[in-house]
Design an enzyme around this catalytic site. Structure first.
Site, short mmCIF file in Angstrom:
data_model
loop_
_atom_site.label_atom_id
_atom_site.label_comp_id
_atom_site.label_asym_id
_atom_site.label_seq_id
_atom_site.Cartn_x
_atom_site.Cartn_y
_atom_site.Cartn_z
N LYS A 57 0.80 -1.23 0.00
CA LYS A 57 0.00 0.00 0.00
C LYS A 57 0.83 1.28 0.00
O LYS A 57 0.37 2.33 -0.48
CB LYS A 57 -0.94 0.00 1.20
CG LYS A 57 -2.09 -1.00 1.12
CD LYS A 57 -3.11 -0.61 0.07
CE LYS A 57 -4.36 -1.47 0.16
NZ LYS A 57 -5.39 -1.04 -0.82
N SER A 307 0.82 -10.14 -0.78
CA SER A 307 0.56 -8.69 -0.78
C SER A 307 0.71 -8.01 0.57
O SER A 307 0.87 -6.80 0.63
CB SER A 307 -0.85 -8.42 -1.33
OG SER A 307 -1.82 -9.12 -0.59
#
Length: 405
Positions: A57, A307
Site C-alpha cells: 500500500k 501482498s
C-alpha cells in the site's frame, strides 16, 4: 477541487517507479520448493509482506500524495481503513511532510492502530465497520478541504501499485503467470498495465475470497456491482464493490479472476509460515491459496504475490488452527469407556503409543444413551496429517475401542 479523471498508462507506472526510488523497497522474489514440486514448474513468491508498513500500500499512497500540488497538500490528507491502507497513507504523508488523518473503525486491531499512530497520522475512531469510517472520512474532507486518499479507486494509486509488476518482470524475466489477490482492484489493475504492456504473453490471474468476490458478477454485468454482503477472514480483500478506475483495466487486461475457500486461505497462510518462514495475512496468502487449490492449471514459471503481512496475533492464531484442521492435522473423536478407575489412563497410554498429542478431553456421563457403567469421552488431538489421523483411529479400534469421528 476535483481530480480530472484519466486512465493510467505504462508511462505513469514507470514515473511512479522512479518516484518511489529510495521510498518503497524492491522486495525479494523468493523461490518456493514446496510449491514448485506441487506445480511441477518453478514458483516464486513476491514478498510485499516485507515492504515498508508491511504491505504494497505504501507504493500507491506515496504516488498519490506526492502528485498533489503544494496548495492541495496544505490542508492535509484523510483516509479510511482498518489496516494496510491506513499505515501506507500515514507513512507516505509523514515522508512528504503532509498532515494525515485516518478514520478507523472502533474495533480495529490494536497493533494496526498503534502502527498508524506510530507513523505520525492522527487516528480518529468512528463506526463499527470500514464503510462507516469511510463516510466519516469523506465528510471530514468536505469540511476541512483535506484530500481524500482512496485505497484503490484513483489513477495515481493504480500506477503506484503497478510498480510491483515492473519489479516482477525485472526479477523473473522468464515468468509465464502472475497470480495476485484482488479486493477493490488497484493492485492487479496496476500490475496488469505494466505486465501486459511489456509482456503480453504473460498470464495475469486475480484471486478473490469466495465470500467477498465482487469481480465475477461485476465482469459478467459489464459494470461494478456491489455485493449484498461480504464474509471472509481475508480482511485485506474484503471489498464489496470494485473501483471504477481499476474495473475498466481489469476487464480489458486481466486474463482470469478465481475464487478460493476459507480452508484454502488458512492452509496457504500455514504453508507460508511453515515452509517459507514468512508471516503473511490471509489476504496476502490468497495467491498461494489459488495455487494450492488447482495446482495443475497454472503455466510456470509462476510468481505469486504475497501482498501483505499485517496480521493481528489473535487472527493469526485462529487462522493457523483453521489451517491445521483443513490440512487434516486435528482429529476429533468420541468413544465409550467403562466408568471405572484407570480407564481414561489406559486410553491416554494407547494414544501415547500412537504418537498423538492430546489437546483436550471432555466427559459425558448423563446421556440417556449411555449404560450405567459407561462414560463417553470426546478427544481433540493434534496429528501429523490425514494418514496419521487414519492410523490413530485404526490403532484405537485394534485396541478394542468403538470410535466415532
Amino acid at each position: 477541487m476535483v481530480d480530472t479523471p484519466h486512465e493510467p498508462t505504462l508511462d505513469d507506472v514507470r514515473a511512479a517507479h522512479k518516484a518511489l526510488g529510495g521510498i518503497a523497497r524492491v522486495t525479494a522474489l523468493e523461490g518456493s520448493r514446496h510449491l514448485t514440486e506441487l506445480l511441477g514448474s518453478p514458483v516464486h513468491l513476491k514478498c510485499e509482506n516485507l515492504q515498508r508498513t508491511g504491505s504494497f500500500k505504501i507504493r500507491g499512497a506515496y504516488t498519490r500524495i506526492a502528485a498533489l500540488p503544494p496548495k492541495r497538500r496544505a490542508n492535509g490528507v484523510v483516509a479510511a481503513s482498518a489496516g494496510n491502507h491506513a499505515q501506507g497513507v500515514a507513512l507516505a504523508a509523514a515522508l512528504l511532510g503532509v498532515p494525515a488523518t485516518v478514520f478507523m473503525p472502533v474495533g480495529a486491531p490494536l497493533p494496526k492502530l498503534a502502527a498508524t499512530r506510530g507513523y505520525g497520522a492522527r487516528v480518529r475512531l468512528h463506526g463499527q465497520v470500514v464503510d462507516e469510517a469511510l463516510e466519516a472520512a469523506t465528510a471530514y474532507a468536505e469540511e476541512t478541504g483535506a484530500v481524500f486518499i482512496h485505497p484503490f479507486d484513483h489513477p495515481d494509486i493504480v500506477a503506484g501499485q503497478g510498480t510491483v509488476g515492473l519489479e516482477i518482470l525485472e526479477q523473473c524475466p522468464e515468468v509465464r503467470t502472475v497470480v495476485v489477490g484482488v479486493g477493490g482492484g488497484g493492485l492487479i489493475a496496476g500490475m496488469a498495465l505494466a505486465v501486459k504492456a511489456l509482456r503480453p504473453d504473460v498470464r495475469v490471474v486475480g484471486v478473490q475470497a469466495e465470500g467477498a468476490a465482487a469481480y465475477p458478477p461485476s465482469l459478467a454485468a459489464g459494470h461494478p456491482v456491489a455485493l449484498a454482503g461480504a464474509t471472509t477472514m481475508a480482511d485485506g480483500i474484503k471489498v464489496g464493490r470494485p473501483g471504477d478506475v481499476p474495473f475498466k483495466i481489469v476487464g480489458e487486461l486481466v486474463d482470469e479472476i478465481r475464487t478460493v475457500s476459507e480452508d484454502a486461505l488458512s492452509s496457504a497462510l500455514l504453508l507460508c509460515l511453515e515452509r517459507a518462514k514468512l508471516v503473511v495475512e490471509p489476504a496476502g496468502a490468497s495467491a498461494v491459496a489459488a495455487l494450492l487449490s488447482e495446482p495443475d492449471s497454472f503455466e510456470g514459471p509462476v510468481v505469486a504475490v504475497l501482498s501483505g503481512g499485517n496480521v493481528d496475533p489473535l487472527v493469526m492464531q485462529r487462522t493457523l488452527r483453521h489451517g491445521m484442521a483443513a490440512a487434516g492435522r486435528y482429529l476429533s473423536l468420541r468413544l465409550r469407556l467403562s466408568d471405572r478407575p484407570g480407564a481414561l489412563a489406559a486410553l491416554l497410554a494407547e494414544l501415547s503409543v500412537a504418537d498423538a498429542n492430546v489437546l483436550d478431553v471432555s466427559h459425558v456421563r448423563t446421556d440417556p444413551r449411555l449404560g450405567l457403567d459407561e462414560v463417553e469421552v470426546e478427544l481433540h488431538l493434534e496429528t501429523k496429517g490425514p494418514e496419521d489421523c487414519a492410523e490413530v483411529t485404526a490403532s484405537l479400534r485394534r485396541a478394542g475401542y468403538t470410535v466415532r469421528d
